[in-house]
Design a protein around this motif. Sequence first.
Motif, PDB file in Angstrom:
ATOM      1  N   ARG A 101      49.722  11.563  47.112  1.00  0.00           N
ATOM      2  CA  ARG A 101      50.103  12.722  46.329  1.00  0.00           C
ATOM      3  C   ARG A 101      50.064  14.121  47.075  1.00  0.00           C
ATOM      4  O   ARG A 101      49.111  13.990  48.023  1.00  0.00           O
ATOM      5  CB  ARG A 101      49.216  13.050  44.925  1.00  0.00           C
ATOM      6  CG  ARG A 101      49.786  12.288  43.884  1.00  0.00           C
ATOM      7  CD  ARG A 101      49.064  12.574  42.587  1.00  0.00           C
ATOM      8  NE  ARG A 101      47.443  11.877  42.825  1.00  0.00           N
ATOM      9  CZ  ARG A 101      46.544  12.708  42.949  1.00  0.00           C
ATOM     10  NH1 ARG A 101      46.383  14.106  42.911  1.00  0.00           N
ATOM     11  NH2 ARG A 101      45.172  12.075  42.984  1.00  0.00           N
ATOM     12  N   ASP A 157      33.002  15.878  49.134  1.00  0.00           N
ATOM     13  CA  ASP A 157      31.997  17.254  49.172  1.00  0.00           C
ATOM     14  C   ASP A 157      31.949  18.096  48.015  1.00  0.00           C
ATOM     15  O   ASP A 157      31.074  18.603  47.687  1.00  0.00           O
ATOM     16  CB  ASP A 157      32.461  18.092  50.171  1.00  0.00           C
ATOM     17  CG  ASP A 157      33.909  18.395  50.204  1.00  0.00           C
ATOM     18  OD1 ASP A 157      34.129  19.714  49.821  1.00  0.00           O
ATOM     19  OD2 ASP A 157      34.799  17.852  50.588  1.00  0.00           O
ATOM     20  N   ARG A 158      33.124  18.076  47.234  1.00  0.00           N
ATOM     21  CA  ARG A 158      33.107  18.554  46.010  1.00  0.00           C
ATOM     22  C   ARG A 158      32.912  17.924  44.522  1.00  0.00           C
ATOM     23  O   ARG A 158      32.867  18.455  43.657  1.00  0.00           O
ATOM     24  CB  ARG A 158      34.518  19.564  45.678  1.00  0.00           C
ATOM     25  CG  ARG A 158      35.710  18.522  45.658  1.00  0.00           C
ATOM     26  CD  ARG A 158      36.740  19.219  45.100  1.00  0.00           C
ATOM     27  NE  ARG A 158      37.818  18.226  44.700  1.00  0.00           N
ATOM     28  CZ  ARG A 158      39.022  18.473  44.341  1.00  0.00           C
ATOM     29  NH1 ARG A 158      39.535  19.771  44.620  1.00  0.00           N
ATOM     30  NH2 ARG A 158      39.894  17.483  44.005  1.00  0.00           N
ATOM     31  N   SER A 190      47.186  16.424  55.595  1.00  0.00           N
ATOM     32  CA  SER A 190      47.275  16.844  56.985  1.00  0.00           C
ATOM     33  C   SER A 190      45.897  17.288  57.447  1.00  0.00           C
ATOM     34  O   SER A 190      45.684  17.319  58.708  1.00  0.00           O
ATOM     35  CB  SER A 190      48.180  18.272  56.587  1.00  0.00           C
ATOM     36  OG  SER A 190      49.402  17.861  56.151  1.00  0.00           O
ATOM     37  N   VAL A 208      46.359  16.170  48.357  1.00  0.00           N
ATOM     38  CA  VAL A 208      45.339  15.354  48.504  1.00  0.00           C
ATOM     39  C   VAL A 208      44.395  15.518  49.716  1.00  0.00           C
ATOM     40  O   VAL A 208      43.251  15.140  49.812  1.00  0.00           O
ATOM     41  CB  VAL A 208      45.282  13.841  48.324  1.00  0.00           C
ATOM     42  CG1 VAL A 208      45.762  13.568  46.640  1.00  0.00           C
ATOM     43  CG2 VAL A 208      46.292  13.213  49.364  1.00  0.00           C
ATOM     44  N   THR A 245      53.569  20.316  53.687  1.00  0.00           N
ATOM     45  CA  THR A 245      54.071  19.435  54.900  1.00  0.00           C
ATOM     46  C   THR A 245      55.525  19.143  54.466  1.00  0.00           C
ATOM     47  O   THR A 245      55.780  18.553  53.035  1.00  0.00           O
ATOM     48  CB  THR A 245      53.254  18.233  54.939  1.00  0.00           C
ATOM     49  OG1 THR A 245      51.814  18.704  55.004  1.00  0.00           O
ATOM     50  CG2 THR A 245      53.599  17.324  56.177  1.00  0.00           C
TER      51      THR A 245
HETATM   52  P1  GDP Z   1      48.173  17.353  51.887  1.00  0.00           P
HETATM   53  O1  GDP Z   1      49.259  18.091  51.050  1.00  0.00           O
HETATM   54  O2  GDP Z   1      47.970  16.065  51.273  1.00  0.00           O
HETATM   55  O3  GDP Z   1      48.558  17.529  53.438  1.00  0.00           O
HETATM   56  O4  GDP Z   1      46.986  18.359  51.751  1.00  0.00           O
HETATM   57  P2  GDP Z   1      46.441  19.465  52.716  1.00  0.00           P
HETATM   58  O5  GDP Z   1      45.832  18.882  54.027  1.00  0.00           O
HETATM   59  O6  GDP Z   1      47.280  20.491  52.836  1.00  0.00           O
HETATM   60  O7  GDP Z   1      45.030  19.965  51.665  1.00  0.00           O
HETATM   61  C1  GDP Z   1      45.397  20.467  50.702  1.00  0.00           C
HETATM   62  C2  GDP Z   1      44.176  21.449  50.225  1.00  0.00           C
HETATM   63  O8  GDP Z   1      42.867  20.563  49.982  1.00  0.00           O
HETATM   64  C3  GDP Z   1      43.881  22.481  51.083  1.00  0.00           C
HETATM   65  O9  GDP Z   1      43.401  23.789  50.667  1.00  0.00           O
HETATM   66  C4  GDP Z   1      42.602  21.724  52.183  1.00  0.00           C
HETATM   67  O10 GDP Z   1      41.669  22.573  52.596  1.00  0.00           O
HETATM   68  C5  GDP Z   1      41.905  20.950  50.784  1.00  0.00           C
HETATM   69  N1  GDP Z   1      40.990  19.766  51.023  1.00  0.00           N
HETATM   70  C6  GDP Z   1      41.674  18.813  52.103  1.00  0.00           C
HETATM   71  N2  GDP Z   1      40.515  18.005  52.336  1.00  0.00           N
HETATM   72  C7  GDP Z   1      39.370  18.408  51.760  1.00  0.00           C
HETATM   73  C8  GDP Z   1      38.053  18.047  51.449  1.00  0.00           C
HETATM   74  O11 GDP Z   1      37.548  17.095  51.903  1.00  0.00           O
HETATM   75  N3  GDP Z   1      37.447  18.788  50.755  1.00  0.00           N
HETATM   76  C9  GDP Z   1      37.626  19.805  49.978  1.00  0.00           C
HETATM   77  N4  GDP Z   1      36.910  20.339  49.378  1.00  0.00           N
HETATM   78  N5  GDP Z   1      39.029  20.196  49.972  1.00  0.00           N
HETATM   79  C10 GDP Z   1      39.672  19.764  50.963  1.00  0.00           C
END
Ligand code: GDP
Length: 293
Positions: free
Chosen positions: A11, A122-123, A17, A14, A38
């Motif tokens: 989704r 982590d959260r 990236s 998540v 992305t």
């Molecule tokens: P994508 O749309 O799946 O590529 O998601 P992104 O990589 O752009 O991340 C979306 C948001 O989730 C960003 O604000 C990241 O910093 C946050 N995020 C990604 N991985 C983690 C993680 O392992 N822990 C936490 N707390 N936040 C994360």
Amino acid sequence: MKAGFVALVGRPNVGKSTLLNYLIGQKISITSRRPQTTRHRIRGIKTTPEGQIVFVDTPGMHVSQKRAMNRYLNRAAASALVDVDVIVWLIDRPAWLPEDEWIFERIKSAGVPVILAINKVDRLEEKSVLLPFLEQAAARYAFADLVPVSALKGVNLDVLEKKILELLPEGDPIYPEDQITDKPERFFAAEIIREKLFRTLSEEVPHALTVEIEQFKVEGGLTRINAVIWVEREGQKVIVIGRNGAVLKKVGERARRELERMLECKVYLELWVKVRKGWSDDERALHSLGYVE
Ligand code: GDP
Ligand code: MG
């Protein structure tokens, strides 16, 4: 030696990236708190003594096909599943959401090993919910593995990488060993500017804009970059520019600093904001703005 392609799917938002950037050790895919950051399929290449993993980052899969942009994002995500050796399916909480069902169907039909990675542990305050979920998920599908990770903090990513390598076929490296991505610098210039816009602007404006590089010229120790920020309406142009140009100035400053780090030289950056009505719902406009899939 092992070598092959690994698709990162899931989704929007998540952490696909973020995971790619951590694994490659450099930012090659822009991220933000907003979904749909992305928009392009980006390959990130990691070569180690054990093998070469070519990660394919994808836009998140969207259930809605209504707008031309969403159809493009889905095409880009779906085409990333063709000819990969392994799929890493990322979810961001120990739960199987209704939208995941739709993605799951597409993943299954790819017919390759799937690793389910539960990100953002982590959260997670209540770690005890993990185990029952992993058992449930394993009962639903024969996943090659289930790995709780944190892409942000780097938790368990060595385990994930090891598992991926095990599943890849034997073969020679696909890319030269020192190459880390398939996209040119010009592409990253546009992406970095778009990331700063995504992180600076609020609400729906980021989704209505795209960045086009008009000039990317290396002149001795200086790179001259001219870029156009395309928006859909006059009102959005006013927001992107900001009062007395304050927003555009801030975005330009942040982008320039990061571009200078990436290109390791001085950057002269010029930004223009222009209106192109309905570009994101127009297949031809999308194509001419670099959304080719
Ligand atoms: P994508 O749309 O799946 O590529 O998601 P992104 O990589 O752009 O991340 C979306 C948001 O989730 C960003 O604000 C990241 O910093 C946050 N995020 C990604 N991985 C983690 C993680 O392992 N822990 C936490 N707390 N936040 C994360
Ligand atoms: Mg992403």
